[in-house]
Design an enzyme around this catalytic site. Structure first.
Site, PDB file in Angstrom:
ATOM      1  N   HIS A  63       0.834  -1.205   0.000  1.00 19.58           N
ATOM      2  CA  HIS A  63       0.000   0.000   0.000  1.00 19.58           C
ATOM      3  C   HIS A  63       0.871   1.258   0.000  1.00 19.58           C
ATOM      4  CE1 HIS A  63      -3.495  -2.494   0.935  1.00 19.58           C
ATOM      5  NE2 HIS A  63      -4.258  -1.424   0.754  1.00 19.58           N
TER       6      HIS A  63
ATOM      7  N   HIS B  68       1.898  -3.752   9.657  1.00 22.02           N
ATOM      8  CA  HIS B  68       3.248  -3.429   9.181  1.00 22.02           C
ATOM      9  C   HIS B  68       4.080  -2.798  10.277  1.00 22.02           C
ATOM     10  CE1 HIS B  68       3.096  -4.392   4.934  1.00 22.02           C
ATOM     11  NE2 HIS B  68       1.899  -3.836   4.871  1.00 22.02           N
TER      12      HIS B  68
END
Length: 167
Positions: free
Chosen positions: A103, A142
């Protein structure tokens, strides 16, 4: 544990172990979705209708994604870094590994390509890309270093694609 892993763990704990993590995750989910593919297609369609400047931008973005996607997959599947564990997670990630953040790579790729053609939007574009990156950390999927790697990957591929046509 090396220094990067220690830093990643500290940042994740700071971002995810506080009383406001659930409301922050709701907002982060919306920001993260803005970094999904459908928005990029919409932007490309709108740009394409704007004439040669927009069409050149779309072509640069397509080339940048053609470079970024195989590199992203190679890195992700070679490094096989486990996602954060033992901390709150607010979404189900689309794959098993965390490094680099896809992303983040896509958002910084788009911000870089768009800023090259529309410099008046540079600060807004990079603020948005940074929020997409931060949302991935705040959703628990993440580490901070995954975001840095994703941003560098996205910007690097965008710069390569933008330089390609100038040669």
């Amino acid at each position: 544990m090396n220094k990067i892993q220690q830093w990643d763990q500290r940042v994740c704990r700071l971002c995810l172990l506080h009383p406001y993590n659930r409301p922050l995750a709701r907002a982060s989910r919306l920001v993260s979705h803005s970094g999904d593919g459908p928005l990029y297609l919409l932007v490309a369609a709108l740009l394409w209708q704007q004439g040669s400047r927009g069409q050149d931008t779309v072509e640069a973005a397509l080339l940048a994604f053609a470079l970024e996607l195989p590199l992203y997959l190679l890195l992700k599947n070679s490094l096989r870094r486990a996602r954060p564990s033992g901390l709150p997670v607010f979404i189900t990630p689309s794959d098993r590994y965390s490094l680099p953040s896809g992303h983040t790579a896509a958002a910084f790729l788009m911000a870089t390509v768009l800023a090259a053609s529309y410099p008046e939007w540079t600060s807004v574009l990079f603020a948005w890309a940074s929020l997409v990156a931060a949302s991935r950390l705040l959703l628990g999927v993440h580490y901070g270093s995954d975001l840095i790697a994703g941003a560098l990957l996205g910007m690097g591929c965008a710069k390569l694609a933008l330089g390609w046509g100038q040669g």
